[in-house]
Design an enzyme around this catalytic site. Structure first.
Site, mmCIF file in Angstrom:
data_model
loop_
_atom_site.group_PDB
_atom_site.id
_atom_site.type_symbol
_atom_site.label_atom_id
_atom_site.label_comp_id
_atom_site.label_asym_id
_atom_site.label_seq_id
_atom_site.Cartn_x
_atom_site.Cartn_y
_atom_site.Cartn_z
ATOM 1 N N LYS A 80 0.860 -1.193 0.000
ATOM 2 C CA LYS A 80 0.000 0.000 0.000
ATOM 3 C C LYS A 80 0.889 1.233 0.000
ATOM 4 O O LYS A 80 1.949 1.244 0.637
ATOM 5 C CB LYS A 80 -0.873 0.023 1.267
ATOM 6 C CG LYS A 80 -2.081 0.913 1.152
ATOM 7 C CD LYS A 80 -3.224 0.208 0.444
ATOM 8 C CE LYS A 80 -4.409 1.111 0.226
ATOM 9 N NZ LYS A 80 -5.533 0.368 -0.374
ATOM 10 N N GLY A 180 -24.861 2.961 3.561
ATOM 11 C CA GLY A 180 -24.037 3.645 2.564
ATOM 12 C C GLY A 180 -24.490 3.250 1.187
ATOM 13 O O GLY A 180 -24.630 2.061 0.888
ATOM 14 N N GLY A 182 -23.053 4.210 -2.018
ATOM 15 C CA GLY A 182 -22.074 4.768 -2.953
ATOM 16 C C GLY A 182 -21.900 3.867 -4.157
ATOM 17 O O GLY A 182 -22.838 3.222 -4.617
ATOM 18 N N VAL A 184 -20.177 0.980 -4.745
ATOM 19 C CA VAL A 184 -20.377 -0.469 -4.624
ATOM 20 C C VAL A 184 -21.848 -0.776 -4.340
ATOM 21 O O VAL A 184 -22.463 -1.626 -4.997
ATOM 22 C CB VAL A 184 -19.486 -1.084 -3.516
ATOM 23 C CG1 VAL A 184 -19.789 -2.567 -3.363
ATOM 24 C CG2 VAL A 184 -18.009 -0.875 -3.830
ATOM 25 N N ALA A 185 -22.420 -0.082 -3.358
ATOM 26 C CA ALA A 185 -23.798 -0.387 -2.946
ATOM 27 C C ALA A 185 -24.793 -0.194 -4.080
ATOM 28 O O ALA A 185 -25.743 -0.980 -4.227
ATOM 29 C CB ALA A 185 -24.188 0.459 -1.743
HETATM 30 P P1 NAD Z 1 -18.248 5.389 -1.864
HETATM 31 O O1 NAD Z 1 -17.483 6.511 -1.257
HETATM 32 O O2 NAD Z 1 -18.687 5.489 -3.280
HETATM 33 O O3 NAD Z 1 -19.551 5.050 -0.992
HETATM 34 C C1 NAD Z 1 -19.625 5.146 0.386
HETATM 35 C C2 NAD Z 1 -20.955 5.816 0.718
HETATM 36 O O4 NAD Z 1 -21.201 5.725 2.115
HETATM 37 C C3 NAD Z 1 -20.998 7.297 0.361
HETATM 38 O O5 NAD Z 1 -22.104 7.538 -0.478
HETATM 39 C C4 NAD Z 1 -21.157 7.985 1.723
HETATM 40 O O6 NAD Z 1 -21.931 9.171 1.663
HETATM 41 C C5 NAD Z 1 -21.817 6.913 2.545
HETATM 42 N N1 NAD Z 1 -21.653 7.030 4.003
HETATM 43 C C6 NAD Z 1 -20.559 7.417 4.689
HETATM 44 N N2 NAD Z 1 -20.806 7.369 6.019
HETATM 45 C C7 NAD Z 1 -22.079 6.929 6.172
HETATM 46 C C8 NAD Z 1 -22.885 6.657 7.291
HETATM 47 N N3 NAD Z 1 -22.448 6.829 8.545
HETATM 48 N N4 NAD Z 1 -24.158 6.213 7.084
HETATM 49 C C9 NAD Z 1 -24.619 6.044 5.826
HETATM 50 N N5 NAD Z 1 -23.889 6.301 4.713
HETATM 51 C C10 NAD Z 1 -22.625 6.732 4.880
HETATM 52 O O7 NAD Z 1 -17.324 4.105 -1.658
HETATM 53 P P2 NAD Z 1 -17.423 2.683 -2.384
HETATM 54 O O8 NAD Z 1 -16.377 2.614 -3.439
HETATM 55 O O9 NAD Z 1 -18.828 2.373 -2.707
HETATM 56 O O10 NAD Z 1 -16.917 1.721 -1.213
HETATM 57 C C11 NAD Z 1 -17.760 1.407 -0.103
HETATM 58 C C12 NAD Z 1 -16.952 0.640 0.921
HETATM 59 O O11 NAD Z 1 -16.441 -0.552 0.329
HETATM 60 C C13 NAD Z 1 -15.729 1.385 1.465
HETATM 61 O O12 NAD Z 1 -15.533 1.016 2.803
HETATM 62 C C14 NAD Z 1 -14.585 0.854 0.605
HETATM 63 O O13 NAD Z 1 -13.348 0.937 1.289
HETATM 64 C C15 NAD Z 1 -15.010 -0.583 0.434
HETATM 65 N N6 NAD Z 1 -14.454 -1.237 -0.747
HETATM 66 C C16 NAD Z 1 -14.674 -0.707 -1.980
HETATM 67 C C17 NAD Z 1 -14.156 -1.337 -3.109
HETATM 68 C C18 NAD Z 1 -14.397 -0.796 -4.492
HETATM 69 O O14 NAD Z 1 -14.132 -1.510 -5.465
HETATM 70 N N7 NAD Z 1 -14.904 0.427 -4.641
HETATM 71 C C19 NAD Z 1 -13.378 -2.508 -2.982
HETATM 72 C C20 NAD Z 1 -13.177 -3.050 -1.685
HETATM 73 C C21 NAD Z 1 -13.719 -2.394 -0.587
#
Ligand code: NAD
Length: 353
Positions: A80, A180, A182, A184-185
């Site tokens: 990292k 959340g 974002g 992924v969701a």
């Molecule tokens: P993202 O930033 O697009 O989505 C995260 C969402 O969570 C945002 O919309 C944010 O507003 C919301 N959020 C933050 N705090 C909150 C809370 N207390 N209550 C409700 N919503 C809240 O990130 P992402 O890329 O979708 O990733 C989501 C998670 O998955 C992260 O923890 C990331 O580290 C992990 N992850 C992502 C990937 C990837 O491929 N993107 C891979 C492995 C792990």
């Protein structure tokens, strides 16, 4: 920090510090373990309050990458990079190029990708200085946004968990409670809706929240209420540390399976979940879809082949559940056991100097 003692205790092979005051670069690259292959891990750019905080993050995140890659069956190690700075203010082409030269100087022992604070577009600049990077945009022949693959892997794990918890892998009619909404969701939600699941969502950003309601007909709850919602699967897809001694007793779901990294606040939370009768899908086992997809850039990237490999997260999750039962371990401990077994076997095969 007693750096060498920490490295020895946690198994880190190398930590490199790079400085270029002319462009404001201050960066740490931690290489945890290269037993299985070069250390892959994204570049995080963050306005760390202290240098010690940046170093701690690089050490912690690089170790997690070793376990993630090992469990995903990739021939890659864990690394990292962290750049100290505010991506919105401090990120310049000159800084990214200086960073690219830093990565290049490691000769391929570390391979970078994007992470919090860096984008596939930044990688195109970094690429001017080094070939040791993965995750270019699709239009440049890369694997692009990792979120769809991550979501697909989480969905596969949900099927394996449902099979164990309900005796039926189908998610039709199941309620998935998502924290959340974002990148992924939202990808996960599309697949869940296609399979006939109902969604309950908490999201702090109004735009994403509105999208969940309008496009996916999700029931919206307040951020703090999400832990109390009755459902089948709780999917943490926002932040780390959300499963802890105050939230676990509130959960009303049989399964926890989401994409967020480092969901457990402490190791004891795995025991707390088990004691509560909740099947926990270990975060790094099921959110590996992104790096699995990324790794296919090492050859010619073919999305169908990459996604077929991501689908194997289902089997990994089923194996973790089986080991946990047979060995009387929590699923978190079973995942670690499986990753460590692969690393030990590879070490035993490595030629001795
Ligand atoms: P993202 O930033 O697009 O989505 C995260 C969402 O969570 C945002 O919309 C944010 O507003 C919301 N959020 C933050 N705090 C909150 C809370 N207390 N209550 C409700 N919503 C809240 O990130 P992402 O890329 O979708 O990733 C989501 C998670 O998955 C992260 O923890 C990331 O580290 C992990 N992850 C992502 C990937 C990837 O491929 N993107 C891979 C492995 C792990």
């Amino acid at each position: 920090m007693a750096l060498f003692r920490t490295m020895a205790a946690e198994g880190h092979e190398a930590v490199a510090f790079f400085s270029d005051p002319s462009v404001g670069l201050r960066c740490v690259i931690a290489i945890h373990d290269t037993t299985l292959g070069p250390a892959l891990g994204g570049t995080r750019m963050w306005p760390y309050a202290t240098e010690a905080e940046a170093l701690t993050d690089a050490l912690r995140l690089s170790k997690a990458m070793t376990y993630k890659a090992a469990l995903a069956g990739l021939d890659l190690g864990g690394g990292k990079a962290v750049i100290i700075g505010d991506p919105a203010r401090d990120k310049t082409e000159a800084l990214l190029r200086a960073y690219g030269r830093a990565v290049d100087s490691l000769g391929g022992r570390y391979i970078t990708a994007s992470d919090v604070g860096t984008t596939p577009q930044d990688l195109e600049i970094i690429m001017q200085e080094t070939r040791w990077m993965l995750g270019r945009p699709r239009e440049s022949g890369g694997s692009g946004d990792s979120a769809p693959a991550t979501a697909y892997g989480v969905l596969q794990a949900m099927h394996a968990c449902a099979d164990d918890a309900f005796g039926d892998p189908s998610l039709s009619g199941r309620t998935v409670v998502i924290q959340g909404f974002g990148k992924v969701a939202s990808n996960l939600a599309r697949r869940l809706k296609d399979e006939g699941a109902e969604l309950v969502v908490a999201e702090i950003a109004s735009r994403a929240r509105d999208r969940a309601a309008e496009e996916f007909h999700a029931r919206i709850v307040a951020p703090d209420e999400i832990f109390d919602v009755e459902g089948d699967i709780f999917a943490p897809c926002a932040l780390g540390g959300v499963l802890n001694d105050s939230t676990i007793p509130r959960l009303r779901c049989r399964i926890v399976a989401g994409s967020a990294n480092n969901q457990l606040a402490e190791r004891a939370d795995a025991d707390r979940l088990e004691a509560a009768g909740i099947l926990y899908a270990p975060d790094y086992a099921i959110n590996a879809g992104g790096i699995i997809n990324l790794s296919f850039e090492l050859a010619t990237y073919e999305p169908e082949i990459a996604m077929a490999r991501v689908a194997k997260i289902h089997d990994t999750m089923a194996q973790v559940i089986a080991i946990a039962k047979n060995e009387r371990l929590t699923t978190a401990a079973a995942a670690d056991w499986l990753a460590e077994a692969r690393l030990s076997a590879a070490r035993a095969m490595a030629p001795r100097a």
